[in-house]
Design an enzyme around this catalytic site. Structure first.
Site, short mmCIF file in Angstrom:
data_model
loop_
_atom_site.label_atom_id
_atom_site.label_comp_id
_atom_site.label_asym_id
_atom_site.label_seq_id
_atom_site.Cartn_x
_atom_site.Cartn_y
_atom_site.Cartn_z
N LYS A 1 0.84 -1.21 0.00
CA LYS A 1 0.00 0.00 0.00
C LYS A 1 0.87 1.26 0.00
O LYS A 1 0.64 2.18 -0.77
CB LYS A 1 -0.89 0.01 1.25
CG LYS A 1 -1.53 1.34 1.55
CD LYS A 1 -2.39 1.32 2.79
CE LYS A 1 -1.62 1.52 4.07
NZ LYS A 1 -1.39 2.92 4.46
N ASN A 2 1.88 1.27 0.86
CA ASN A 2 2.67 2.49 1.03
C ASN A 2 3.58 2.79 -0.15
O ASN A 2 4.11 3.89 -0.26
CB ASN A 2 3.47 2.44 2.33
CG ASN A 2 2.58 2.64 3.55
OD1 ASN A 2 1.39 2.96 3.41
ND2 ASN A 2 3.13 2.44 4.73
N ARG B 1 -3.80 10.83 5.22
CA ARG B 1 -2.67 11.75 5.24
C ARG B 1 -1.81 11.69 3.99
O ARG B 1 -1.26 12.69 3.54
CB ARG B 1 -1.76 11.40 6.41
CG ARG B 1 -2.06 12.03 7.70
CD ARG B 1 -0.98 11.63 8.68
NE ARG B 1 0.33 12.05 8.19
CZ ARG B 1 0.84 13.25 8.36
NH1 ARG B 1 0.18 14.17 9.01
NH2 ARG B 1 2.02 13.56 7.87
N CYS C 1 -3.92 13.16 13.75
CA CYS C 1 -4.00 11.76 13.37
C CYS C 1 -3.87 10.94 14.63
O CYS C 1 -3.27 11.37 15.59
CB CYS C 1 -2.86 11.48 12.39
SG CYS C 1 -2.20 9.85 12.45
N ARG D 1 2.14 14.26 13.71
CA ARG D 1 2.57 14.03 12.33
C ARG D 1 2.53 15.29 11.45
O ARG D 1 1.72 15.41 10.54
CB ARG D 1 1.73 12.92 11.69
CG ARG D 1 1.92 11.59 12.38
CD ARG D 1 1.10 10.50 11.74
NE ARG D 1 1.79 9.86 10.65
CZ ARG D 1 1.33 8.76 10.04
NH1 ARG D 1 0.20 8.24 10.41
NH2 ARG D 1 2.01 8.21 9.06
N ASP E 1 6.05 19.73 8.15
CA ASP E 1 7.04 20.81 8.00
C ASP E 1 8.22 20.42 7.10
O ASP E 1 8.71 21.24 6.33
CB ASP E 1 7.53 21.27 9.38
CG ASP E 1 8.09 20.12 10.22
OD1 ASP E 1 7.49 19.01 10.17
OD2 ASP E 1 9.10 20.30 10.90
N LEU E 2 8.64 19.16 7.16
CA LEU E 2 9.80 18.75 6.36
C LEU E 2 9.47 18.71 4.87
O LEU E 2 10.30 19.03 4.02
CB LEU E 2 10.33 17.39 6.81
CG LEU E 2 10.77 17.33 8.27
CD1 LEU E 2 11.15 15.90 8.65
CD2 LEU E 2 11.95 18.27 8.52
N ASP F 1 5.71 0.16 11.77
CA ASP F 1 4.45 -0.44 11.30
C ASP F 1 4.31 -1.91 11.69
O ASP F 1 3.27 -2.52 11.42
CB ASP F 1 4.31 -0.28 9.78
CG ASP F 1 3.96 1.14 9.39
OD1 ASP F 1 3.67 1.96 10.28
OD2 ASP F 1 3.96 1.44 8.18
N ARG G 1 -8.32 -0.50 5.27
CA ARG G 1 -7.43 0.49 4.67
C ARG G 1 -6.11 -0.15 4.25
O ARG G 1 -5.44 0.37 3.35
CB ARG G 1 -7.14 1.61 5.67
CG ARG G 1 -8.32 2.50 5.98
CD ARG G 1 -7.88 3.66 6.83
NE ARG G 1 -6.72 4.33 6.22
CZ ARG G 1 -6.01 5.26 6.82
NH1 ARG G 1 -6.31 5.65 8.03
NH2 ARG G 1 -4.99 5.81 6.20
C1 UD1 Z 1 5.10 6.56 6.31
C2 UD1 Z 1 4.13 5.40 6.22
C3 UD1 Z 1 3.76 4.92 7.62
C4 UD1 Z 1 5.01 4.60 8.41
C5 UD1 Z 1 5.98 5.78 8.40
C6 UD1 Z 1 7.31 5.47 9.06
C7 UD1 Z 1 2.89 5.87 4.21
C8 UD1 Z 1 1.60 6.23 3.59
N1 UD1 Z 1 2.93 5.84 5.53
O1 UD1 Z 1 4.41 7.63 6.96
O2 UD1 Z 1 2.95 3.76 7.49
O3 UD1 Z 1 4.66 4.33 9.75
O4 UD1 Z 1 6.26 6.18 7.04
O5 UD1 Z 1 7.91 4.37 8.45
O6 UD1 Z 1 3.86 5.56 3.54
N2 UD1 Z 1 7.80 14.18 10.60
C9 UD1 Z 1 7.99 15.50 10.89
N3 UD1 Z 1 7.79 16.43 9.90
C10 UD1 Z 1 7.42 16.08 8.64
C11 UD1 Z 1 7.24 14.71 8.34
C12 UD1 Z 1 7.43 13.79 9.34
O7 UD1 Z 1 8.32 15.87 12.02
O8 UD1 Z 1 7.26 16.97 7.79
C13 UD1 Z 1 8.00 13.17 11.64
C14 UD1 Z 1 6.75 12.37 11.94
O9 UD1 Z 1 5.90 13.03 12.87
C15 UD1 Z 1 7.33 11.10 12.50
C16 UD1 Z 1 8.62 10.93 11.70
O10 UD1 Z 1 8.90 12.21 11.16
O11 UD1 Z 1 7.65 11.26 13.86
C17 UD1 Z 1 8.56 9.93 10.57
O12 UD1 Z 1 7.42 10.19 9.78
P1 UD1 Z 1 7.40 9.88 8.20
O13 UD1 Z 1 8.53 8.98 7.87
O14 UD1 Z 1 7.27 11.14 7.46
O15 UD1 Z 1 6.05 9.04 8.08
P2 UD1 Z 1 4.98 9.12 6.92
O16 UD1 Z 1 5.66 9.35 5.61
O17 UD1 Z 1 3.86 10.02 7.30
#
Ligand code: UD1
Length: 427
Positions: free
Chosen positions: A22-23, A101, A125, A130, A133-134, A315, A407
């Site tokens: 899925k991801n 998301r 969420c 989550r 910003d990055l 996950d 999902r």
């Molecule tokens: C993706 C996966 C999710 C998995 C996660 C970590 C999808 C759809 N989802 O989520 O199933 O659990 O990777 O392997 O692929 N963060 C920030 N700022 C940002 C973005 C992220 O602070 O702009 C933080 C998040 O809050 C979290 C960490 O970075 O603590 C990692 O998140 P991220 O790797 O971005 O997860 P997702 O891409 O949302």
């Protein structure tokens, strides 16, 4: 609302076909916005999240054709053709984004192709704040003007994006993917430093290369992208779902069973296989995937800490906790990726597990048995961890809020029932 009823105590034995991830599928679908030509994707899982993203893409102007299913052994990976001849609308509305998301992944491709985008902020969420910003920092570095207004991200790059060095302070799968997609059409060279190395990022990058993108360092923490004028169509098969595979490995282990995970890839699950090995669960690579069998006796308690790939995946944390709740000895499980990702704990305790949470760590003291109960969960992986606990528990369990499972797990009941589980959906 649908529920799942499980009578526990039967070993899970047989073959389980692993679906497309899925991801990975969601990101590769979003990449269709980068080209006017057709992207033909196969091995897509049949899941609610895929439909949600298809709806987001359709309202941006992507024509989507479902082209039947392929596969064998009961596994029906779907084929979708996506064609974004023209971007007819650059706004991703709250109603769609709040459902999932990952919809925020349209931001990079839209800005790169159309020069602007308005994407709703995804909002809170169940597994933490989550932020995005990055994602925004990365796109700003490539020259997009980004503004937050009325609950929306407004991003503009009327003269196009340009290459830049993007150094992420922490590893983010989504931010890496958004910036990677945007950079394929930017002018000049982009270097993403501290990029996520998850196999799903690699799958997206490989699909982008087939579309004509120039990317080096795939699978490493530094991605170098030479922007090109345009991308074209391509055919791509989605990589197998390592989280689904890991989940069914735990199903075999927790019930004392033995399964063949058809299509699963050991190279995507090294840490998980190593941890299972220490717990007394043998995972062996075969020609068709992975063979999982619990050695005689109970599994042993082992400590884990979730980390970005190649570390133990967040996950699979909840599923592993279910396994540890019936292990011999204790296990310390530390969650470093998301805050608030222990919501399965009180529900597992209702089934007789002994788990104490201190901040980001959970101390699990293994019990000889769990007891069936009526439980509910608040996110995808938490829900499936309760299904796993129920498979091992004595008596009947009801798992509520099954829509979370829909999902992310294609044909969950069918796959488990085919391996001997007593499991049914109650409408
Ligand atoms: C993706 C996966 C999710 C998995 C996660 C970590 C999808 C759809 N989802 O989520 O199933 O659990 O990777 O392997 O692929 N963060 C920030 N700022 C940002 C973005 C992220 O602070 O702009 C933080 C998040 O809050 C979290 C960490 O970075 O603590 C990692 O998140 P991220 O790797 O971005 O997860 P997702 O891409 O949302």
């Amino acid at each position: 609302m649908d529920k799942i009823r499980i009578r526990g105590g039967r070993p899970i034995e047989g073959e389980i076909p692993i679906s497309g991830a899925k991801n990975a599928a969601l990101k590769v679908m979003a990449a269709s916005l980068l080209t006017a030509d057709t992207l033909r994707l196969s091995n897509l899982p049949h899941l609610a999240d895929i439909t949600t993203l298809a709806n987001v893409l359709a309202q941006h102007g992507v024509e989507i054709h479902m082209n039947g299913a392929v596969g064998d052994g009961g596994h029906a990976g779907r084929v979708l053709e996506l064609t974004a001849r023209e971007i007819t609308n650059t706004r991703a509305p709250y109603d769609l984004v709040r459902k999932m998301r990952a919809s925020v992944l349209v931001l990079g491709p839209l800005v790169a192709r159309a020069g602007h985008a308005e994407v709703s902020l995804p909002g809170g969420c169940a597994i933490g704040t989550r932020p995005v910003d990055l994602h925004l920092q990365g796109l700003s570095a490539l020259g997009a003007e980004v503004e937050l207004r009325d609950g929306y991200i407004h991003a503009h790059a009327p003269k196009g994006l340009h290459g830049a060095e993007v150094v992420f302070p922490l590893v983010s799968v989504g931010a890496t993917e958004n910036v990677l997609m945007a950079a394929t059409l930017a002018k000049g060279e982009t270097r993403i430093v501290n990029a996520a190395r998850e196999p799903e990022v690699g799958d997206l990058a490989e699909c982008l290369v087939k579309m004509g993108a120039r990317i080096e360092g795939i699978g490493t923490d530094t991605l170098t992208i030479q922007g090109v004028e345009r991308l074209g169509g391509a055919e791509h098969a989605i990589t197998p779902d390592r989280i689904e595979a890991g989940t069914y490995a735990v199903a075999a282990a927790i019930t004392g069973g033995e399964v063949d995970l058809i299509g699963a890839r050991a190279d995507h699950l090294r840490t998980t296989i190593e941890v299972l090995g220490r717990a007394g669960v043998a995972v062996v690579e075969t020609e068709r995937g992975l063979h999982v069998a619990r050695a005689n006796g109970r599994v042993k308690g082992v400590d884990i800490m979730t980390e970005p790939f190649p570390g133990f995946p967040t996950d699979l944390q909840a599923q592993f906790m279910a396994l540890m709740s019936v292990a011999e000895g204790a296990s310390m499980i530390t969650e470093t990726i998301f805050e608030n990702r222990f919501m399965h704990v009180p529900e597992m305790c209702r089934m007789g597990a002994n788990i104490n949470v201190h901040g980001a760590s959970a101390m699990v003291r293994g019990q000889t048995k769990l007891a069936g109960a009526e439980v509910m969960a608040t996110d995808l992986r938490a829900s499936v961890s309760l299904v796993l606990a129920a498979l091992a528990a004595e008596g009947e369990s009801i798992v509520n809020r099954v829509y979370h499972l829909d999902r992310g797990y294609e044909g969950l009941e069918a796959k488990l029932a085919a391996c001997g589980a007593e499991i049914e959906r109650i409408k």
